[in-house]
Motif scaffolding. Structure first.
Motif, PDB file in Angstrom:
ATOM      1  N   ASP A 161       0.864  -1.183   0.000  1.00 38.80           N
ATOM      2  CA  ASP A 161       0.000   0.000   0.000  1.00 38.80           C
ATOM      3  C   ASP A 161       0.898   1.229   0.000  1.00 38.80           C
ATOM      4  O   ASP A 161       1.560   1.513   0.999  1.00 38.80           O
ATOM      5  N   LYS A 190      -2.766  -2.073  -3.368  1.00 37.95           N
ATOM      6  CA  LYS A 190      -3.907  -1.176  -3.116  1.00 37.95           C
ATOM      7  C   LYS A 190      -3.423   0.258  -3.233  1.00 37.95           C
ATOM      8  O   LYS A 190      -2.463   0.649  -2.571  1.00 37.95           O
ATOM      9  N   THR A 223      -9.019   2.305  -4.384  1.00 36.50           N
ATOM     10  CA  THR A 223     -10.115   2.667  -3.487  1.00 36.50           C
ATOM     11  C   THR A 223     -10.621   4.059  -3.846  1.00 36.50           C
ATOM     12  O   THR A 223      -9.838   4.971  -4.120  1.00 36.50           O
ATOM     13  N   PHE A 258      -8.144  -2.982   3.183  1.00 38.37           N
ATOM     14  CA  PHE A 258      -7.122  -3.912   2.690  1.00 38.37           C
ATOM     15  C   PHE A 258      -6.972  -5.099   3.644  1.00 38.37           C
ATOM     16  O   PHE A 258      -6.822  -6.246   3.226  1.00 38.37           O
TER      17      PHE A 258
END
Length: 310
Positions: A161, A190, A223, A258
């Motif tokens: 991430d 992500k 996202t 996540f």
């Protein structure tokens, strides 16, 4: 072990209001994205462990206790006698959006070394996860990249991430270069809709994720806040709608998302995962993130499996 997370654990001093004299009041909440993710996944049924470094102080002891209480294996957590536990001041505006000020230029989390992360810990994990806050400075940058490379060789699924925090980097160009450096190691990525253009130069999810996938990344999530998540799984793309909620604060929402997704994906093989199964997992993760967003704090706001499934 299902998921091992590596990186920062810190104290989030989160504004709770003002006293009668107008002086801001803060609560000391546990935070740090990799630690948050370990707790989120643990609360949702995964076996998780965390490796990071805290100071030999009251905040460091508290953080270790919080993770252990949430059934996160903390046997790999290191203590630094010479550097204090890292802190971030989190201000939240009227819409629940956050602003971070970090106190960590010579703090414990940055002092994580290669020697703090054993092959045994990496070998025991199905998924090894990290974020970009560890990449802002050495020795933690070298330690994190080395651990990800070792874990990949040992057969772990690598998840990442980028988690961009502008005020932790010298400049945007340095941030982008360091955030991109691990991408060839990554299996599951992500990014937020704000981070996608930093890494790809475009806000278009379809073309941006296609560009990222050229690094060999098999599964990518973008996202979109209240709008849910866009995904790319090989050559398949799609969108899973978000779950509406009244926003308390957004701190920890991405980590919950996540963590929730990985709590399910750690039980799957990417080679045999179907789109239907993936979309079900993402709907579950969106609901978990929505519950966290409706509350205050990061770790204290994270839901249990019963709450998400209820």
């Amino acid at each position: 072990m299902d998921i091992l997370t590596i990186g920062e654990v810190l104290i989030d001093l989160t504004q709770t209001g003002k006293d009668a004299r107008g002086i801001p009041q803060f609560a000391a909440n546990p935070g740090g994205a990799p630690a948050n993710l370990a707790v989120a996944a643990s609360r949702l049924g995964a076996q998780t462990a965390f490796i990071g470094k805290v100071g030999a102080d009251a905040f460091g002891r508290y953080l270790k206790e919080v993770l252990a209480e949430n059934k996160v294996d903390v046997s790999g957590m290191a203590v630094d006698a010479d550097h204090p536990t890292t802190m971030a001041v989190v201000s939240v505006d009227a819409t629940g959006e956050r602003d971070f000020s970090f106190y960590r230029s010579a703090n414990a989390d940055v002092m994580l070394c290669k020697e703090d992360i054993s092959d045994e810990a990496l070998k025991a994990a199905k998924i090894v996860h990290f974020g970009s806050v560890s990449l802002t400075a050495d020795p933690s940058r070298t330690a994190t990249l080395d651990a990800a490379a070792r874990a990949k060789k040992l057969g772990a699924t690598i998840t990442y991430d980028p988690n961009y925090r502008a005020n932790l980097w010298k400049n945007k160009e340095d941030a982008i270069a360091q955030m991109k450096a691990p991408l060839p190691l990554v299996d599951i990525l992500k990014v937020s809709d704000e981070e996608l253009p930093l890494l790809t130069g475009t806000t278009d999810c379809e073309s941006g994720t296609a560009q990222l996938a050229q690094n060999g990344i098999r599964l990518i999530f973008v996202t979109l806040g209240a709008n849910g998540v866009f995904y790319r799984f090989g050559d398949k793309t799609g969108h899973v709608a978000g779950v509406p909620c009244k926003v308390g604060d957004t701190n920890g929402a991405g980590d919950t998302f996540f963590g929730a997704a990985l709590s399910k994906l750690c039980k799957e093989e990417l080679d045999t995962l179907t789109v239907d199964k993936l979309e079900g997992i993402l709907a579950f993760a969106n609901k978990a993130a929505s519950i966290t967003t409706s509350r205050h704090g990061a770790i204290p706001a994270m839901p249990t499996l019963a709450e998400v499934e209820g």
